[in-house]
Design an enzyme around this catalytic site. Structure first.
Site, PDB file in Angstrom:
ATOM      1  N   SER A  19       5.117   0.094  -1.862  1.00 61.11           N
ATOM      2  CA  SER A  19       5.269   0.933  -3.189  1.00 61.11           C
ATOM      3  C   SER A  19       5.110  -0.181  -3.820  1.00 61.11           C
ATOM      4  CB  SER A  19       5.709   2.143  -3.389  1.00 61.11           C
ATOM      5  OG  SER A  19       6.332   2.305  -4.437  1.00 61.11           O
ATOM      6  N   HIS A  44       0.428   1.909  -1.748  1.00 59.61           N
ATOM      7  CA  HIS A  44       1.228   2.953  -2.074  1.00 59.61           C
ATOM      8  C   HIS A  44       1.473   3.009  -3.995  1.00 59.61           C
ATOM      9  CE1 HIS A  44       3.159   6.334  -2.458  1.00 59.61           C
ATOM     10  NE2 HIS A  44       3.859   6.525  -2.793  1.00 59.61           N
ATOM     11  N   ASP A  46       2.628   4.176  -7.229  1.00 56.68           N
ATOM     12  CA  ASP A  46       3.606   5.282  -8.292  1.00 56.68           C
ATOM     13  C   ASP A  46       3.361   5.807  -9.955  1.00 56.68           C
ATOM     14  OD1 ASP A  46       4.480   6.643  -6.315  1.00 56.68           O
ATOM     15  OD2 ASP A  46       5.938   4.162  -5.964  1.00 56.68           O
ATOM     16  N   MET A  48       3.478   7.797 -12.821  1.00 56.48           N
ATOM     17  CA  MET A  48       4.314   9.298 -13.584  1.00 56.48           C
ATOM     18  C   MET A  48       4.620   9.400 -14.848  1.00 56.48           C
ATOM     19  SD  MET A  48       8.299   7.664 -11.485  1.00 56.48           S
ATOM     20  CE  MET A  48       8.480   6.767  -9.571  1.00 56.48           C
ATOM     21  N   HIS A  80       0.113   8.298  -5.901  1.00 58.49           N
ATOM     22  CA  HIS A  80       1.067   9.195  -5.590  1.00 58.49           C
ATOM     23  C   HIS A  80       0.975   9.878  -7.454  1.00 58.49           C
ATOM     24  CE1 HIS A  80       5.593  10.326  -5.360  1.00 58.49           C
ATOM     25  NE2 HIS A  80       4.608  11.725  -4.883  1.00 58.49           N
ATOM     26  N   MET A  82       2.702  12.092  -9.516  1.00 62.79           N
ATOM     27  CA  MET A  82       4.555  12.733 -10.446  1.00 62.79           C
ATOM     28  C   MET A  82       3.515  12.289 -11.915  1.00 62.79           C
ATOM     29  SD  MET A  82       6.339  10.222  -8.668  1.00 62.79           S
ATOM     30  CE  MET A  82       5.321   8.726  -7.510  1.00 62.79           C
ATOM     31  N   MET A 151       8.707  14.169   0.697  1.00 60.66           N
ATOM     32  CA  MET A 151       9.631  13.124  -0.399  1.00 60.66           C
ATOM     33  C   MET A 151      10.825  13.053   0.187  1.00 60.66           C
ATOM     34  SD  MET A 151       7.590  11.863  -3.165  1.00 60.66           S
ATOM     35  CE  MET A 151       9.617  10.892  -3.690  1.00 60.66           C
ATOM     36  N   ASP A 186       8.451   9.096   1.519  1.00 60.69           N
ATOM     37  CA  ASP A 186       8.198   8.229   0.655  1.00 60.69           C
ATOM     38  C   ASP A 186       9.720   8.303   0.505  1.00 60.69           C
ATOM     39  OD1 ASP A 186       8.188   6.620  -1.599  1.00 60.69           O
ATOM     40  OD2 ASP A 186       6.508   8.489  -2.599  1.00 60.69           O
ATOM     41  N   GLY A 188      13.585   5.746   0.281  1.00 60.00           N
ATOM     42  CA  GLY A 188      14.993   5.618   0.972  1.00 60.00           C
ATOM     43  C   GLY A 188      14.745   4.890   2.404  1.00 60.00           C
ATOM     44  N   GLY A 208       9.328   0.610  -0.453  1.00 61.81           N
ATOM     45  CA  GLY A 208       9.209  -0.412  -2.237  1.00 61.81           C
ATOM     46  C   GLY A 208      10.687  -1.374  -2.459  1.00 61.81           C
TER      47      GLY A 208
HETATM   48  C1  DX5 Z   1      10.138   7.605  -5.802  1.00 62.69           C
HETATM   49  C2  DX5 Z   1       8.788   6.900  -5.396  1.00 62.69           C
HETATM   50  C3  DX5 Z   1       8.315   6.079  -4.329  1.00 62.69           C
HETATM   51  C4  DX5 Z   1       9.446   4.504  -4.945  1.00 62.69           C
HETATM   52  C5  DX5 Z   1      10.440   4.199  -3.435  1.00 62.69           C
HETATM   53  O1  DX5 Z   1       9.800   8.184  -7.368  1.00 62.69           O
HETATM   54  O2  DX5 Z   1       7.571   7.884  -5.167  1.00 62.69           O
HETATM   55  O3  DX5 Z   1       6.894   5.632  -4.196  1.00 62.69           O
HETATM   56  O4  DX5 Z   1       8.643   3.591  -4.554  1.00 62.69           O
HETATM   57  O5  DX5 Z   1      11.067   3.039  -3.866  1.00 62.69           O
HETATM   58  P1  DX5 Z   1      12.053   3.324  -2.360  1.00 62.69           P
HETATM   59  O6  DX5 Z   1      10.721   3.106  -0.875  1.00 62.69           O
HETATM   60  O7  DX5 Z   1      12.619   1.946  -2.970  1.00 62.69           O
HETATM   61  O8  DX5 Z   1      13.076   4.554  -2.117  1.00 62.69           O
HETATM   62 ZN    ZN Z   2       5.257   7.542  -4.315  1.00 53.66          ZN
END
Ligand code: DX5
Ligand code: ZN
Length: 237
Positions: A19, A44, A46, A48, A80, A82, A151, A186, A188, A208
């Protein structure tokens, strides 16, 4: 092989998806090259909007900036969303070079229509859902999907702690999805949690901070990939 065939082929296998949210944006192309050289084929992205989740991050401009590099290296871009009103952003992200798009069920009262828009644009269509959303919320649209994205943190930021209940939720989503559909997770995901989520049926593992937050992102990618592959055995899905 065209891009949509390539995306379909990659989504049918076990993949670790770096990510770029946790990458160094001052040298984004270089960071993407590092993980692709290490074996990554699905990147990936993200997106937002400051409304569905508090931060504002990436738009089609960044997808467009990366598309040629990623495609030329045999990879695909997984976007993705959001964001609220995801139906307004399918066309711009498709035009920018996205290969797969997922949108949140919490932001889409007409999920069938949005999934249809994504597929009509020639991309893989996915629906995603937050840790607090009942898994059943996607059961109606599940037969239409190329993938579902479960998620395992509340979206908005990288580097959050994996929510352990996600493992059981993944098992339930896997049962609900058509066999041909992929299951993405996705939040952690690291070398330890990768084996749990892969064992529960996830084949697309987003990571990520566990990749780009490490001193050696290529080695971190390979360690997570090895853990994910080991948990899934030889099966491709
Ligand atoms: C969170 C994102 C993830 C994020 C994950 O809102 O959708 O894709 O990058 O990051 P890690 O892998 O650090 O949890
Ligand atoms: Zn994501």
């Amino acid at each position: 092989m065209n891009q949509s065939e390539r995306a379909r082929e990659l989504f049918a296998t076990t993949q670790i998806l770096p990510s770029i949210l946790s990458a160094d944006f001052a040298r984004l192309g270089e960071q993407v090259a590092t993980v692709m050289d290490a074996g990554a084929r699905v990147i990936h992205v993200d997106v937002m909007d400051g409304r569905f989740v508090p931060p504002i991050t990436i738009g089609p401009l960044i997808v467009e900036a990366l598309a040629e590099q990623v495609h030329d290296a045999g990879g695909v871009l997984d976007v993705h969303l959001m964001i609220e009103n995801p139906e307004r952003q399918i066309e711009p992200f498709a035009a920018a070079g996205a290969d797969a798009i997922s949108f949140h069920i919490e932001a889409a009262p007409h999920a069938h229509r949005v999934a249809g828009q994504i597929r009509e644009a020639g991309l893989l269509a996915g629906v995603t859902f937050n840790p607090g959303t009942p898994v059943d919320a996607i059961s109606g649209v599940a037969p239409q999907l190329d993938f579902a994205l479960c998620m395992s943190v509340n979206p908005g930021w990288g580097g959050q702690k994996f929510i352990p209940e996600s493992v059981e939720r993944l098992r339930r989503v896997r049962e609900m999805l058509p066999e041909r559909a992929a299951l993405e997770v996705d939040g952690g995901v690291d070398q330890n949690t990768a084996s749990h989520v892969a064992g529960a049926g996830a084949n697309l593992l987003v990571a990520g901070s566990a990749i780009f937050g490490q001193a050696d992102p290529a080695a971190a990618y390979q360690a997570i990939a090895a853990a994910g592959q080991a948990a899934r055995g030889v099966e491709t899905r």
